[in-house]
Design a protein around this motif. Sequence first.
Motif, PDB file in Angstrom:
ATOM      1  N   ASN A   1      50.454  46.459  30.759  1.00 22.57           N
ATOM      2  CA  ASN A   1      50.494  45.879  32.878  1.00 22.57           C
ATOM      3  C   ASN A   1      49.584  46.848  33.109  1.00 22.57           C
ATOM      4  O   ASN A   1      49.163  48.285  33.111  1.00 22.57           O
ATOM      5  N   GLN A   2      48.071  46.637  33.199  1.00 24.33           N
ATOM      6  CA  GLN A   2      46.460  47.552  34.356  1.00 24.33           C
ATOM      7  C   GLN A   2      47.483  48.345  35.504  1.00 24.33           C
ATOM      8  O   GLN A   2      47.137  49.141  35.502  1.00 24.33           O
ATOM      9  N   SER A   3      48.654  47.654  36.236  1.00 19.00           N
ATOM     10  CA  SER A   3      48.704  48.390  37.118  1.00 19.00           C
ATOM     11  C   SER A   3      50.142  49.996  36.853  1.00 19.00           C
ATOM     12  O   SER A   3      49.576  51.449  37.042  1.00 19.00           O
ATOM     13  N   GLU A   4      50.661  49.449  36.155  1.00 15.93           N
ATOM     14  CA  GLU A   4      50.975  50.626  35.316  1.00 15.93           C
ATOM     15  C   GLU A   4      49.993  51.875  34.498  1.00 15.93           C
ATOM     16  O   GLU A   4      50.026  53.091  34.760  1.00 15.93           O
ATOM     17  N   GLU A   5      49.053  51.284  33.898  1.00 15.38           N
ATOM     18  CA  GLU A   5      48.571  52.219  33.247  1.00 15.38           C
ATOM     19  C   GLU A   5      47.811  52.921  34.417  1.00 15.38           C
ATOM     20  O   GLU A   5      47.229  54.679  34.306  1.00 15.38           O
ATOM     21  N   VAL A   6      46.964  52.220  35.447  1.00 12.75           N
ATOM     22  CA  VAL A   6      46.782  52.880  36.299  1.00 12.75           C
ATOM     23  C   VAL A   6      47.437  54.370  37.336  1.00 12.75           C
ATOM     24  O   VAL A   6      47.179  55.552  36.969  1.00 12.75           O
ATOM     25  N   CYS A   7      49.015  53.402  37.409  1.00  4.76           N
ATOM     26  CA  CYS A   7      50.228  54.962  37.912  1.00  4.76           C
ATOM     27  C   CYS A   7      49.863  55.760  36.968  1.00  4.76           C
ATOM     28  O   CYS A   7      50.508  56.894  37.324  1.00  4.76           O
TER      29      CYS A   7
ATOM     30  N   ARG B   1      36.276  47.300  33.599  1.00  7.67           N
ATOM     31  CA  ARG B   1      36.319  46.034  32.445  1.00  7.67           C
ATOM     32  C   ARG B   1      37.814  46.648  31.197  1.00  7.67           C
ATOM     33  O   ARG B   1      37.934  46.121  30.187  1.00  7.67           O
ATOM     34  N   GLN B   2      37.040  48.161  30.553  1.00  6.97           N
ATOM     35  CA  GLN B   2      37.828  48.934  29.777  1.00  6.97           C
ATOM     36  C   GLN B   2      39.481  48.197  30.427  1.00  6.97           C
ATOM     37  O   GLN B   2      40.405  47.702  28.769  1.00  6.97           O
ATOM     38  N   LEU B   3      40.197  48.404  31.320  1.00  8.83           N
ATOM     39  CA  LEU B   3      41.446  48.277  32.254  1.00  8.83           C
ATOM     40  C   LEU B   3      42.100  46.378  32.197  1.00  8.83           C
ATOM     41  O   LEU B   3      43.478  45.890  31.285  1.00  8.83           O
ATOM     42  N   ARG B   4      40.066  46.068  32.173  1.00  7.52           N
ATOM     43  CA  ARG B   4      40.843  44.026  31.866  1.00  7.52           C
ATOM     44  C   ARG B   4      41.779  43.715  30.361  1.00  7.52           C
ATOM     45  O   ARG B   4      41.680  43.106  30.300  1.00  7.52           O
ATOM     46  N   SER B   5      40.581  44.999  29.486  1.00  7.91           N
ATOM     47  CA  SER B   5      40.318  44.204  27.908  1.00  7.91           C
ATOM     48  C   SER B   5      41.812  44.783  27.676  1.00  7.91           C
ATOM     49  O   SER B   5      42.666  44.671  26.301  1.00  7.91           O
ATOM     50  N   LYS B   6      42.759  45.698  28.371  1.00 10.49           N
ATOM     51  CA  LYS B   6      44.036  45.977  27.493  1.00 10.49           C
ATOM     52  C   LYS B   6      45.273  44.907  27.921  1.00 10.49           C
ATOM     53  O   LYS B   6      45.399  43.610  28.923  1.00 10.49           O
ATOM     54  N   LYS B   7      46.040  44.929  26.593  1.00 12.20           N
ATOM     55  CA  LYS B   7      46.801  43.801  27.229  1.00 12.20           C
ATOM     56  C   LYS B   7      47.531  44.443  27.835  1.00 12.20           C
ATOM     57  O   LYS B   7      49.202  42.939  28.759  1.00 12.20           O
TER      58      LYS B   7
ATOM     59  N   MET C   1      53.204  49.657  46.111  1.00 15.09           N
ATOM     60  CA  MET C   1      53.148  48.758  47.145  1.00 15.09           C
ATOM     61  C   MET C   1      51.164  48.265  47.134  1.00 15.09           C
ATOM     62  O   MET C   1      50.752  49.356  46.003  1.00 15.09           O
ATOM     63  N   ASN C   2      51.014  47.403  47.166  1.00 13.05           N
ATOM     64  CA  ASN C   2      48.880  46.550  47.089  1.00 13.05           C
ATOM     65  C   ASN C   2      47.852  47.325  47.323  1.00 13.05           C
ATOM     66  O   ASN C   2      48.526  47.838  48.807  1.00 13.05           O
ATOM     67  N   LYS C   3      47.241  48.284  47.461  1.00 10.63           N
ATOM     68  CA  LYS C   3      46.412  49.114  47.713  1.00 10.63           C
ATOM     69  C   LYS C   3      45.354  48.446  46.738  1.00 10.63           C
ATOM     70  O   LYS C   3      45.036  48.443  45.844  1.00 10.63           O
ATOM     71  N   THR C   4      43.814  48.481  47.569  1.00  6.76           N
ATOM     72  CA  THR C   4      42.203  48.642  47.271  1.00  6.76           C
ATOM     73  C   THR C   4      42.364  49.690  46.964  1.00  6.76           C
ATOM     74  O   THR C   4      42.030  50.283  48.136  1.00  6.76           O
ATOM     75  N   PHE C   5      41.180  49.553  45.397  1.00  7.64           N
ATOM     76  CA  PHE C   5      40.406  51.291  45.715  1.00  7.64           C
ATOM     77  C   PHE C   5      39.344  50.618  45.095  1.00  7.64           C
ATOM     78  O   PHE C   5      39.235  49.273  44.118  1.00  7.64           O
ATOM     79  N   SER C   6      37.969  51.340  45.660  1.00 12.39           N
ATOM     80  CA  SER C   6      37.373  51.274  44.602  1.00 12.39           C
ATOM     81  C   SER C   6      36.706  52.073  43.324  1.00 12.39           C
ATOM     82  O   SER C   6      36.998  52.936  43.032  1.00 12.39           O
ATOM     83  N   LEU C   7      36.659  51.084  41.865  1.00 15.08           N
ATOM     84  CA  LEU C   7      36.702  51.810  41.494  1.00 15.08           C
ATOM     85  C   LEU C   7      35.044  51.457  40.175  1.00 15.08           C
ATOM     86  O   LEU C   7      34.678  49.974  40.174  1.00 15.08           O
ATOM     87  N   ASP C   8      35.244  52.134  38.992  1.00 12.01           N
ATOM     88  CA  ASP C   8      33.788  51.548  38.258  1.00 12.01           C
ATOM     89  C   ASP C   8      34.331  50.832  37.656  1.00 12.01           C
ATOM     90  O   ASP C   8      34.982  50.762  37.172  1.00 12.01           O
ATOM     91  N   ILE C   9      32.925  50.010  36.901  1.00 12.58           N
ATOM     92  CA  ILE C   9      32.630  48.574  36.787  1.00 12.58           C
ATOM     93  C   ILE C   9      33.518  49.000  35.234  1.00 12.58           C
ATOM     94  O   ILE C   9      33.666  47.882  34.629  1.00 12.58           O
ATOM     95  N   GLU C  10      32.464  49.815  34.182  1.00 12.32           N
ATOM     96  CA  GLU C  10      32.837  49.856  33.368  1.00 12.32           C
ATOM     97  C   GLU C  10      34.452  50.534  33.200  1.00 12.32           C
ATOM     98  O   GLU C  10      35.461  49.436  32.073  1.00 12.32           O
ATOM     99  N   LEU C  11      34.927  50.883  33.810  1.00 16.21           N
ATOM    100  CA  LEU C  11      36.609  51.049  34.016  1.00 16.21           C
ATOM    101  C   LEU C  11      37.597  49.785  34.417  1.00 16.21           C
ATOM    102  O   LEU C  11      38.348  49.519  34.115  1.00 16.21           O
TER     103      LEU C  11
END
Length: 78
Positions: free
Chosen positions: A23-29, A15-21, A3-13
């Motif tokens: 699946n970002q959703s899997e990392e958050v899970c 940036r770190q997630l975006r730098s990963k190659k 399910m798609n949800k929207t959360f507020s995360l720190d901007i630095e976090l």
Amino acid sequence: MKMNKTFSLDIELIRQLRSKKWNQSEEVCKALRVHLNPDREYNLLSQIDTRTLAIQLKNRDDMDKTLRHLIDMWIRGE
């Protein structure tokens, strides 16, 4: 099921997630599973091989000298 949800995360976090190659959703899970269920078999240490854990343990400042020597011998295969 996902399910798609929207959360507020720190901007630095973000940036770190975006730098990963991977699946970002899997990392958050994964992070949420560890945080919400720390006693489950799914934990961070289970993802790290024993040799890497031993090296990290050996390099700690509070490690006993004798135990450090034994770990070092195990790492070198003696």
